[in-house]
Motif scaffolding. Structure first.
Motif, PDB file in Angstrom:
ATOM      1  N   SER A  14      14.610  -7.805  13.232  1.00  0.00           N
ATOM      2  CA  SER A  14      15.467  -8.069  11.792  1.00  0.00           C
ATOM      3  C   SER A  14      14.436  -7.902  10.239  1.00  0.00           C
ATOM      4  O   SER A  14      15.171  -7.980   9.470  1.00  0.00           O
ATOM      5  CB  SER A  14      15.856  -8.625  11.889  1.00  0.00           C
ATOM      6  N   GLY A  15      13.513  -7.609  10.978  1.00  0.00           N
ATOM      7  CA  GLY A  15      12.037  -7.936   9.406  1.00  0.00           C
ATOM      8  C   GLY A  15      10.730  -8.264  10.586  1.00  0.00           C
ATOM      9  O   GLY A  15      10.569  -8.351  11.207  1.00  0.00           O
ATOM     10  N   GLY A  16       9.483  -8.220   9.553  1.00  0.00           N
ATOM     11  CA  GLY A  16       8.640  -8.211   9.833  1.00  0.00           C
ATOM     12  C   GLY A  16       7.505  -8.711   9.046  1.00  0.00           C
ATOM     13  O   GLY A  16       7.619  -8.710   7.644  1.00  0.00           O
ATOM     14  N   ILE A  17       7.018  -9.846   9.329  1.00  0.00           N
ATOM     15  CA  ILE A  17       5.399 -10.422   8.502  1.00  0.00           C
ATOM     16  C   ILE A  17       4.023  -9.640   8.036  1.00  0.00           C
ATOM     17  O   ILE A  17       3.886  -9.721   9.204  1.00  0.00           O
ATOM     18  CB  ILE A  17       5.403 -11.792   8.551  1.00  0.00           C
ATOM     19  N   VAL A  18       3.347  -9.212   6.975  1.00  0.00           N
ATOM     20  CA  VAL A  18       2.166  -8.749   6.994  1.00  0.00           C
ATOM     21  C   VAL A  18       1.795  -9.301   6.402  1.00  0.00           C
ATOM     22  O   VAL A  18       2.182  -9.881   5.421  1.00  0.00           O
ATOM     23  CB  VAL A  18       2.566  -7.314   6.186  1.00  0.00           C
ATOM     24  N   LEU A  19       0.248  -9.700   7.018  1.00  0.00           N
ATOM     25  CA  LEU A  19      -0.735 -10.450   6.232  1.00  0.00           C
ATOM     26  C   LEU A  19      -2.106  -9.242   5.916  1.00  0.00           C
ATOM     27  O   LEU A  19      -2.282  -9.351   6.680  1.00  0.00           O
ATOM     28  CB  LEU A  19      -1.352 -11.700   7.790  1.00  0.00           C
ATOM     29  N   VAL A  25     -14.673   9.761  10.487  1.00  0.00           N
ATOM     30  CA  VAL A  25     -13.836   8.421  10.403  1.00  0.00           C
ATOM     31  C   VAL A  25     -15.330   7.404  10.954  1.00  0.00           C
ATOM     32  O   VAL A  25     -15.954   7.214  11.719  1.00  0.00           O
ATOM     33  CB  VAL A  25     -12.827   7.714  11.229  1.00  0.00           C
ATOM     34  N   VAL A  26     -15.463   6.943   9.389  1.00  0.00           N
ATOM     35  CA  VAL A  26     -16.651   6.206   9.439  1.00  0.00           C
ATOM     36  C   VAL A  26     -16.506   4.362   8.415  1.00  0.00           C
ATOM     37  O   VAL A  26     -14.927   4.231   8.217  1.00  0.00           O
ATOM     38  CB  VAL A  26     -17.732   6.405   8.114  1.00  0.00           C
ATOM     39  N   ASN A  27     -17.497   3.523   9.158  1.00  0.00           N
ATOM     40  CA  ASN A  27     -17.027   2.334   8.545  1.00  0.00           C
ATOM     41  C   ASN A  27     -15.382   1.636   9.376  1.00  0.00           C
ATOM     42  O   ASN A  27     -14.454   1.046   8.724  1.00  0.00           O
ATOM     43  CB  ASN A  27     -16.782   2.159   7.098  1.00  0.00           C
ATOM     44  N   ALA A  28     -15.339   2.516  10.436  1.00  0.00           N
ATOM     45  CA  ALA A  28     -13.716   2.106  11.064  1.00  0.00           C
ATOM     46  C   ALA A  28     -13.571   0.950  11.860  1.00  0.00           C
ATOM     47  O   ALA A  28     -12.336   1.171  12.386  1.00  0.00           O
ATOM     48  CB  ALA A  28     -14.125   3.944  12.035  1.00  0.00           C
ATOM     49  N   ASP A  29     -14.428  -0.283  12.060  1.00  0.00           N
ATOM     50  CA  ASP A  29     -13.911  -0.967  13.090  1.00  0.00           C
ATOM     51  C   ASP A  29     -13.560  -1.815  11.365  1.00  0.00           C
ATOM     52  O   ASP A  29     -14.359  -2.715  10.680  1.00  0.00           O
ATOM     53  CB  ASP A  29     -15.664  -1.422  13.578  1.00  0.00           C
ATOM     54  N   PRO A  30     -12.439  -2.173  11.912  1.00  0.00           N
ATOM     55  CA  PRO A  30     -12.218  -3.436  11.041  1.00  0.00           C
ATOM     56  C   PRO A  30     -13.046  -5.042  11.085  1.00  0.00           C
ATOM     57  O   PRO A  30     -12.891  -5.310  12.182  1.00  0.00           O
ATOM     58  CB  PRO A  30     -10.523  -4.180  11.175  1.00  0.00           C
ATOM     59  N   LEU A  31     -13.555  -5.301  10.020  1.00  0.00           N
ATOM     60  CA  LEU A  31     -14.436  -6.369  10.019  1.00  0.00           C
ATOM     61  C   LEU A  31     -13.356  -7.584   9.132  1.00  0.00           C
ATOM     62  O   LEU A  31     -12.563  -7.077   8.273  1.00  0.00           O
ATOM     63  CB  LEU A  31     -15.632  -6.182   9.646  1.00  0.00           C
ATOM     64  N   GLY A  68       1.883  -8.866  11.613  1.00  0.00           N
ATOM     65  CA  GLY A  68       0.300  -8.413  12.565  1.00  0.00           C
ATOM     66  C   GLY A  68       0.159  -8.188  10.945  1.00  0.00           C
ATOM     67  O   GLY A  68       0.500  -8.431   9.874  1.00  0.00           O
ATOM     68  N   GLY A  69      -1.035  -8.040  10.938  1.00  0.00           N
ATOM     69  CA  GLY A  69      -1.897  -8.069   9.892  1.00  0.00           C
ATOM     70  C   GLY A  69      -3.140  -6.936   9.419  1.00  0.00           C
ATOM     71  O   GLY A  69      -3.681  -6.488  10.274  1.00  0.00           O
ATOM     72  N   ASP A  70      -3.651  -7.169   8.254  1.00  0.00           N
ATOM     73  CA  ASP A  70      -5.077  -6.288   7.968  1.00  0.00           C
ATOM     74  C   ASP A  70      -6.241  -6.749   9.074  1.00  0.00           C
ATOM     75  O   ASP A  70      -7.848  -5.639   8.971  1.00  0.00           O
ATOM     76  CB  ASP A  70      -5.311  -5.990   6.673  1.00  0.00           C
ATOM     77  N   GLY A  71      -6.500  -7.917   9.660  1.00  0.00           N
ATOM     78  CA  GLY A  71      -8.086  -8.500  10.371  1.00  0.00           C
ATOM     79  C   GLY A  71      -8.745  -8.846   9.661  1.00  0.00           C
ATOM     80  O   GLY A  71      -9.466  -9.494  10.373  1.00  0.00           O
ATOM     81  N   ARG A  72      -7.900  -9.639   8.435  1.00  0.00           N
ATOM     82  CA  ARG A  72      -8.968 -10.173   6.718  1.00  0.00           C
ATOM     83  C   ARG A  72      -9.057 -11.810   7.824  1.00  0.00           C
ATOM     84  O   ARG A  72      -8.243 -11.970   8.652  1.00  0.00           O
ATOM     85  CB  ARG A  72      -8.472  -9.608   5.918  1.00  0.00           C
ATOM     86  N   PHE A  73      -9.685 -12.222   7.472  1.00  0.00           N
ATOM     87  CA  PHE A  73     -10.690 -13.111   7.659  1.00  0.00           C
ATOM     88  C   PHE A  73      -9.062 -14.698   7.394  1.00  0.00           C
ATOM     89  O   PHE A  73      -8.502 -14.004   6.698  1.00  0.00           O
ATOM     90  CB  PHE A  73     -11.434 -14.040   6.763  1.00  0.00           C
ATOM     91  N   HIS A  74      -8.786 -15.658   8.368  1.00  0.00           N
ATOM     92  CA  HIS A  74      -7.822 -16.097   8.178  1.00  0.00           C
ATOM     93  C   HIS A  74      -6.576 -15.726   9.337  1.00  0.00           C
ATOM     94  O   HIS A  74      -5.615 -16.212   9.478  1.00  0.00           O
ATOM     95  CB  HIS A  74      -7.399 -15.934   6.882  1.00  0.00           C
ATOM     96  N   GLY A 105     -13.094 -12.170   3.652  1.00  0.00           N
ATOM     97  CA  GLY A 105     -13.726 -13.264   4.109  1.00  0.00           C
ATOM     98  C   GLY A 105     -13.201 -14.557   3.579  1.00  0.00           C
ATOM     99  O   GLY A 105     -12.522 -14.376   2.904  1.00  0.00           O
ATOM    100  N   PRO A 106     -14.053 -15.175   3.464  1.00  0.00           N
ATOM    101  CA  PRO A 106     -13.746 -17.405   3.453  1.00  0.00           C
ATOM    102  C   PRO A 106     -13.664 -17.170   1.878  1.00  0.00           C
ATOM    103  O   PRO A 106     -12.639 -18.339   1.418  1.00  0.00           O
ATOM    104  CB  PRO A 106     -15.390 -17.771   3.951  1.00  0.00           C
ATOM    105  N   ASP A 107     -14.653 -17.016   1.658  1.00  0.00           N
ATOM    106  CA  ASP A 107     -13.996 -16.682  -0.499  1.00  0.00           C
ATOM    107  C   ASP A 107     -13.308 -15.151  -0.704  1.00  0.00           C
ATOM    108  O   ASP A 107     -13.492 -15.763  -1.980  1.00  0.00           O
ATOM    109  CB  ASP A 107     -15.073 -16.676  -0.876  1.00  0.00           C
TER     110      ASP A 107
END
Ligand code: G16
Length: 547
Positions: free
Chosen positions: A109-114, A240-246, A60-66, A122-124
């Motif tokens: 056995s382990g995990g991958i963090v993105l 909680v503000v800015n609560a939606d991961p973008l 799993g990851g933080d939902g960032r671009f890619h 973002g793209p840049d």
């Protein structure tokens, strides 16, 4: 469905830094770039060409671009490698502490963090990948070094030709022989928090009108904070503000410090400010705590939590010990001394706490870089720290500022600041560090910029549990009264080099505790310039970030 080999060539520089491999998204978008790194990782974990049969991987990851693209790529490669099961967060989302919690709870056995943590997205923007081992913590250097070595000799990787797995809803799917379980990203983590904290007391606090502003900075902490703070603890909607991961964090720089979380600071400085402010970063492992008109330094936050830990159910039996990274202030050392427990000083990087936590020698850990955590997982944990503070406020009836000022009046205040010089040409940054290292033996005894230097060294660490050694972890210039200036280069940036200068001065006199930190630290700032010639090497007159 069979694994298929794809020919590839090594990429330059796939060396994990302080916390995994972090590069620009455009670098990760190159054909085979991510695949090479994952193949090298699997080769190190399972032997070259070896199978992962019988093993469970968390992903799993933080939902960032890619993030979405990378999740599917890794699922195919995990299936080709023979993993029996992968637990993946819904929509590919899992905060870094949640990955750690899921690995431990499900005995994976382990995990991958993105994630590239607090770096912009973002793209840049930036992207990143990191492997956590079976204790839930970041892989130790012996693994990351081996992965890097393997990336430099790859000629092919294994994958499968399959359609994308639908990860938008919880459920179980098969990818070849591998089971993919799409899990609720919050559930396991929330269970753990319920075990540690007095939710009833925090509920009563909110019911009594206590006001919190939690800024999730459009990052992955939002869903966790909303579910727990608003959903379970009864804080009013909108807490909680800015609560939606973008994918691009809404253009924010999701690094919870007073510079990047300026909107939160502005709210907390107003006459009608809430009782407490908090923020978390891109992958929700960092935190910042703010009182009404009062910013808490991460080092002081760690010390307050350590001092009051026994008031919280999960730490009722006391702390085995505490640990901090070397540049973190010595505030927690003073608390540990009072409590009669060990305090360990480790290099920067959460991975260095893993052995101490596993061996039961430390219970709480923290870093100046807005990271605090405990033995409940093997990562730092932003929301955990916020809940810990809420629990303390609920049971003591005190304010954030009162708890910190009490700490200062008991132990003295450790005035502290970090000055970052970002985007320096790498050769210039290396040259600055090299000339500092060359002067180490000359500095002790010298009076420089009006300050007497007592000692100087390059921090080296021998892990007390497994004896592994880490050298060249930062140049320290120390004064006789314990004040210090530390210089090191960041290991998490993706463009050029970042010089970090850490400044600390202890002040026992309560009448001086409200002075501005930069004023108190001025002699040390002058010493840093005189010793390191920062202006000459960086071409910069002042730090780009000062916290
Ligand atoms: C990572 C590490 C932390 C470290 C921080 C800053 O945090 O896990 O231990 O303090 O980077 O490191 P550096 O000074 O080398 O940039 P995160 O939140 O970025 O994963």
């Amino acid at each position: 469905m069979n694994a298929i080999p794809i020919a590839t060539k090594p990429f330059f520089g796939q060396k994990p830094g302080t916390s995994g491999l972090r590069k620009k998204v455009t670098v990760f978008q190159q054909p085979h770039y991510l695949e090479n790194f994952v193949q090298a990782l699997f080769d190190v974990l399972h032997g070259i060409g070896g199978s992962a049969a019988g093993q469970t991987l968390v992903l799993g990851g933080d939902g960032r671009f890619h993030n979405r693209v990378a999740v599917q790529t890794i699922l195919r490669m995990a299936a080709a490698r023979g993993y029996t099961r992968v637990l993946v967060g819904r929509d590919g989302i899992l905060s870094t502490p949640a990955v750690s919690a899921v690995i431990r709870r499900h005995q994976a056995s382990g995990g991958i963090v993105l994630s590239a943590s607090h770096n912009p997205g973002g793209p840049d923007g930036d992207f990143g990948i990191k492997y956590n081992v079976t204790n839930g913590g970041p892989a130790p250097e012996k693994i990351t070094d081996a992965v890097y070595a393997r990336t430099q000799e790859l000629t092919s990787y294994q994958t499968m030709e399959t359609a994308d797995v639908p990860i938008g809803a919880c459920g179980v799917f098969m990818l070849g022989q591998m089971q993919v379980e799409v899990i609720d990203p919050v559930a396991d983590y929330a269970d753990l928090m319920r075990d540690l904290f007095d939710f009833d007391a925090i509920r009563a606090l909110f019911a009594g009108g206590f006001r919190l502003r939690f800024d999730a900075m459009c990052a992955v902490g939002g869903p966790y904070a909303k579910a727990i703070i608003e959903g379970e603890l009864g804080a009013p909607a909108g807490t909680v503000v800015n609560a939606d991961p973008l994918e691009d964090f809404g253009g924010l720089h999701p690094d919870p410090n007073p510079v990047n979380a300026e909107d939160l600071i502005a709210h907390m400085m107003r006459a009608d400010a809430p009782d407490m402010g908090a923020a978390s970063d891109g992958d929700a492992d960092r935190n910042m705590i703010v009182g009404r008109g009062f910013v808490v330094s991460p080092s002081d936050s760690l010390a307050v939590l350590a001092a009051h830990a026994q008031r919280v159910p999960g730490y009722r039996d006391g702390l085995a010990g505490v640990a901090r990274s070397m540049p973190t202030s010595t505030a927690v050392d003073r608390v540990a001394k009072r409590l009669g427990i060990d305090c360990f000083e480790t290099p920067t990087g959460w991975k260095f706490f893993g052995n101490l936590l596993d061996a039961g020698r430390a219970t709480l850990c923290g870093e100046e870089s807005y990271g605090t955590g405990s033995s409940h997982v093997r990562e730092k944990d932003g929301l955990w720290a916020v809940l810990f503070w809420l629990n303390l406020l609920a049971v003591t009836g005190k304010t954030v500022e009162q708890l910190v000022r009490e700490l200062w009046s008991t132990d003295g205040r450790c005035f502290y600041s970090r000055h970052d010089y970002e985007g320096i040409p790498t050769e210039q940054a290396d040259a600055l560090m090299a000339q500092l290292r060359a002067r180490l033996t000359d500095l002790p005894g010298q009076r420089i910029a009006g300050v007497q230097v007592a000692a100087a060294d390059d921090f080296a660490y021998v892990d007390p549990v497994d004896g592994s050694e880490s050298r060249k972890q930062g140049v320290r210039i120390m004064l006789a009264d314990g004040s210090r200036v530390v210089f090191r280069l960041s290991g998490t940036g993706t463009e050029g080099a970042t010089l970090r200068v850490y400044l600390e001065q202890h002040e026992p006199d309560v009448s001086r505790h409200s002075l501005p930190a930069q004023t108190v630290l001025a002699p040390l700032i002058a010493l840093a310039e005189a010793v390191a010639e920062i202006r000459r090497y960086t071409g910069m007159d002042s730090p780009s970030v000062c916290t």
